[in-house]
Write an enzyme that holds these catalytic residues in place. Structure first.
Site, short mmCIF file in Angstrom:
data_model
loop_
_atom_site.label_atom_id
_atom_site.label_comp_id
_atom_site.label_asym_id
_atom_site.label_seq_id
_atom_site.Cartn_x
_atom_site.Cartn_y
_atom_site.Cartn_z
N ARG A 41 0.82 -1.22 0.00
CA ARG A 41 0.00 0.00 0.00
C ARG A 41 0.85 1.27 0.00
O ARG A 41 0.45 2.28 -0.55
CB ARG A 41 -0.94 0.00 1.20
N ASP A 152 -14.79 10.62 10.07
CA ASP A 152 -13.78 9.68 9.55
C ASP A 152 -12.41 10.33 9.71
O ASP A 152 -12.31 11.56 9.82
CB ASP A 152 -14.04 9.37 8.07
#
Ligand SMILES: C[S@@+](CC[C@H](N)C(=O)[O-])C[C@H]1O[C@@H](n2cnc3c(N)ncnc32)[C@H](O)[C@@H]1O
Length: 290
Positions: A41, A152
């Site tokens: 990632r 978030d």
């Protein structure tokens, strides 16, 4: 780094330092056997930044003026924002058909209802609840103060939420009637009804930050789905204890269908409703859902 340069390799020591930084900042836990996940990632991020090795990246993350900005970029790479409208519909039915009527009744004097979608990604989850409340209350909605907050860690995800424009993928599990009633199709986009959009506010919030969470006050419902899977038990317990402080005594916590509170020291007990994945505080006079 040239186009032909090979991908940077993450040593075990670099993995340990990076995973410690990530855990410290967000509670996201990369166990040793997930080094390849972190490496795959982050390698794209290093390439974007034209950085050759992870030591430089760790320096960039730890010091300097762009440290916080880089954390945001990094979270965008390492977290999965997978979500959709009406995700896990059977559970949402429990919320709408079993819990919502009871909490609306319990709050019928104050006419105020507060719902928190913690780790809401691009907003589909809190907007789904707004749709459910809209259709449950109908004309009575005007008499109520409905506060739905979506939070978030990812600013980028919240920018999408704030726009309220979605792709086919986001509405893939949305019933056809809901799509025609609450969305307008513009080209390839599904544009959410402005009234539903106005029912939800969004804010950046890191679930690791218990102190910052206190500013939100008390919630009647907390949805925290599909994020605890990224945390370790210590972080889960800490988060759940802060949820307990913030949840009304008769409130309900909904979690993801692949998550459980079993084995964790928390003040919650499961409500035994099939497909509910929901919890109330122990020894509190909660609303009887069954
Ligand atoms: C898989 S999505 C879940 C979205 C939605 N709750 C659902 O179930 O459809 C997980 C989200 O958790 C967020 N996240 C991860 N760590 C977080 C943290 N420490 N604080 C807040 N959000 C976090 C990610 O940015 C991502 O948007």
């Amino acid at each position: 780094m040239s186009d032909t340069a090979s991908e940077p390799v993450m040593s075990d020591a670099q993995f340990q330092r990076l995973s410690a930084i990530i855990y410290e900042r967000s509670g996201i836990h990369f166990p040793d056997n997930k080094k390849y996940v972190l490496e795959s990632r982050l390698s794209r991020r290093l390439q974007e930044m034209e950085i050759d090795d992870y030591d430089q990246y760790i320096m960039f993350l730890s010091t300097g003026p762009y440290r916080d900005d880089e954390f945001q970029e990094m979270f965008n790479k390492i977290t999965i924002n997978e979500t959709s409208f009406f995700r896990n519909e059977p559970q949402l039915e429990v919320f709408e058909k079993q819990f919502l009527p009871k909490i609306l009744e319990a709050r019928s004097t104050v006419k105020r209802l507060r719902i928190w979608s913690a780790a809401c990604s691009t907003g589909e989850e809190p907007f789904t609840m707004a749709i459910q409340i809209h259709r449950s209350l109908g004309l009575r909605l005007a008499d109520w103060r409905i506060e739905i907050l979506g939070t978030d860690i990812s600013e980028k995800a919240l920018e999408v939420a704030q726009r309220g424009h979605y792709t086919d993928y986001a509405v893939r599990t949305t019933p056809a009637l809901v799509k025609s009633r609450y969305f307008k199709q513009e080209g390839s986009q599904w544009v959410l009804d402005p009234q539903i959009r106005s029912m939800v506010n969004f804010e950046v919030h890191n679930l690791k930050d218990r102190v910052a969470a206190k500013r939100f006050g008390r919630w009647d419902v907390i949805f925290c789905r599909n994020v605890m899977i990224y945390f370790d038990d210590q972080m889960r317990e800490s988060l759940l204890n802060s949820f307990a402080e913030q949840l009304a005594d008769d409130g309900v916590l909904f979690i993801g269908h692949s998550e459980t509170l079993r084995g964790l020291k928390t003040p919650f007990e499961a409500i035994s409703i099939p497909q509910g994945f929901c919890y109330q505080k122990v020894q509190k006079p909660g609303l009887k859902l069954t």
